[in-house]
Design a protein around this motif. Sequence first.
Motif, PDB file in Angstrom:
ATOM      1  N   ARG A 176       0.839  -1.204   0.000  1.00  9.80           N
ATOM      2  CA  ARG A 176       0.000   0.000   0.000  1.00  9.80           C
ATOM      3  C   ARG A 176       0.874   1.254   0.000  1.00  9.80           C
ATOM      4  N   GLU A 177       1.938   1.234   0.781  1.00 13.01           N
ATOM      5  CA  GLU A 177       2.839   2.385   0.848  1.00 13.01           C
ATOM      6  C   GLU A 177       3.519   2.642  -0.505  1.00 13.01           C
ATOM      7  N   TYR A 201       1.993   3.545 -10.316  1.00 16.15           N
ATOM      8  CA  TYR A 201       2.009   2.105 -10.064  1.00 16.15           C
ATOM      9  C   TYR A 201       0.596   1.529 -10.002  1.00 16.15           C
ATOM     10  N   ILE A 202       0.466   0.294 -10.453  1.00 11.08           N
ATOM     11  CA  ILE A 202      -0.719  -0.518 -10.182  1.00 11.08           C
ATOM     12  C   ILE A 202      -0.281  -1.551  -9.149  1.00 11.08           C
ATOM     13  N   PHE A 203      -1.232  -2.355  -8.670  1.00 13.13           N
ATOM     14  CA  PHE A 203      -0.933  -3.275  -7.572  1.00 13.13           C
ATOM     15  C   PHE A 203       0.282  -4.162  -7.831  1.00 13.13           C
ATOM     16  N   ILE A 204       0.352  -4.724  -9.015  1.00 16.52           N
ATOM     17  CA  ILE A 204       1.454  -5.657  -9.297  1.00 16.52           C
ATOM     18  C   ILE A 204       2.798  -4.933  -9.332  1.00 16.52           C
ATOM     19  N   ASP A 205       2.812  -3.672  -9.779  1.00 15.21           N
ATOM     20  CA  ASP A 205       4.054  -2.886  -9.760  1.00 15.21           C
ATOM     21  C   ASP A 205       4.518  -2.664  -8.318  1.00 15.21           C
ATOM     22  N   ALA A 206       3.574  -2.317  -7.465  1.00 18.74           N
ATOM     23  CA  ALA A 206       3.903  -2.064  -6.058  1.00 18.74           C
ATOM     24  C   ALA A 206       4.395  -3.330  -5.379  1.00 18.74           C
ATOM     25  N   ALA A 207       3.735  -4.445  -5.638  1.00 17.53           N
ATOM     26  CA  ALA A 207       4.156  -5.720  -5.048  1.00 17.53           C
ATOM     27  C   ALA A 207       5.554  -6.106  -5.542  1.00 17.53           C
ATOM     28  N   GLU A 208       5.801  -5.900  -6.815  1.00 18.86           N
ATOM     29  CA  GLU A 208       7.118  -6.195  -7.392  1.00 18.86           C
ATOM     30  C   GLU A 208       8.195  -5.325  -6.752  1.00 18.86           C
ATOM     31  N   ALA A 209       7.885  -4.049  -6.508  1.00 23.33           N
ATOM     32  CA  ALA A 209       8.842  -3.146  -5.867  1.00 23.33           C
ATOM     33  C   ALA A 209       9.176  -3.620  -4.452  1.00 23.33           C
ATOM     34  N   VAL A 210       8.158  -4.054  -3.706  1.00 26.28           N
ATOM     35  CA  VAL A 210       8.390  -4.569  -2.348  1.00 26.28           C
ATOM     36  C   VAL A 210       9.229  -5.845  -2.420  1.00 26.28           C
ATOM     37  N   LYS A 211       8.915  -6.704  -3.355  1.00 25.09           N
ATOM     38  CA  LYS A 211       9.680  -7.945  -3.543  1.00 25.09           C
ATOM     39  C   LYS A 211      11.151  -7.638  -3.786  1.00 25.09           C
ATOM     40  N   ASN A 212      11.422  -6.650  -4.621  1.00 21.38           N
ATOM     41  CA  ASN A 212      12.805  -6.304  -4.945  1.00 21.38           C
ATOM     42  C   ASN A 212      13.525  -5.622  -3.784  1.00 21.38           C
ATOM     43  N   LYS A 213      12.812  -4.814  -3.009  1.00 20.60           N
ATOM     44  CA  LYS A 213      13.421  -4.104  -1.880  1.00 20.60           C
ATOM     45  C   LYS A 213      13.651  -5.014  -0.680  1.00 20.60           C
TER      46      LYS A 213
END
Length: 151
Positions: free
Chosen positions: A98-99, A107-119
Amino acid sequence: MVNNNSDNKTEDIGPIKFIETLQSFQLIKWHSFFPTKNPIGYDPDMPPVITWIFKNKTEEKDIIKILSNILLRSSKYIDWNLDRQKSGKWILMPAEVREELRNNEDYIFIDAAEAVKNKSPGFGTIANQEIKQLSFCLNDELNSWKKRVCK
């Protein structure tokens, strides 16, 4: 990492277990989620994002109260964000996802999730395991709720 292992059973995937729990009580009319099994495999490191629409507005209030209590009392590792969109869809995702959405307007949901995955490598795996465990709690609470409602 994508897991193409055929031993990876559908019921072991957290978001699927969560949706199956809601479906088993015939509470929802639509849903979407990831990660999920697909032709290219399953990525357990992708943080889950689960969306659904309830069938019945009366039951919706009860179920959200139950789910909110479960998230507060049973979540051990992940801070969860539960929101209702103007469209009537409910969205459950880790607060970190969400952050990312708030910080990146494009970003859409999958972009945000991918960013968290990478971080945060490993975060998605923990979140998927936790949502599966929370699904078991939800099932127990919904069974109790159903008994009270059907008296």
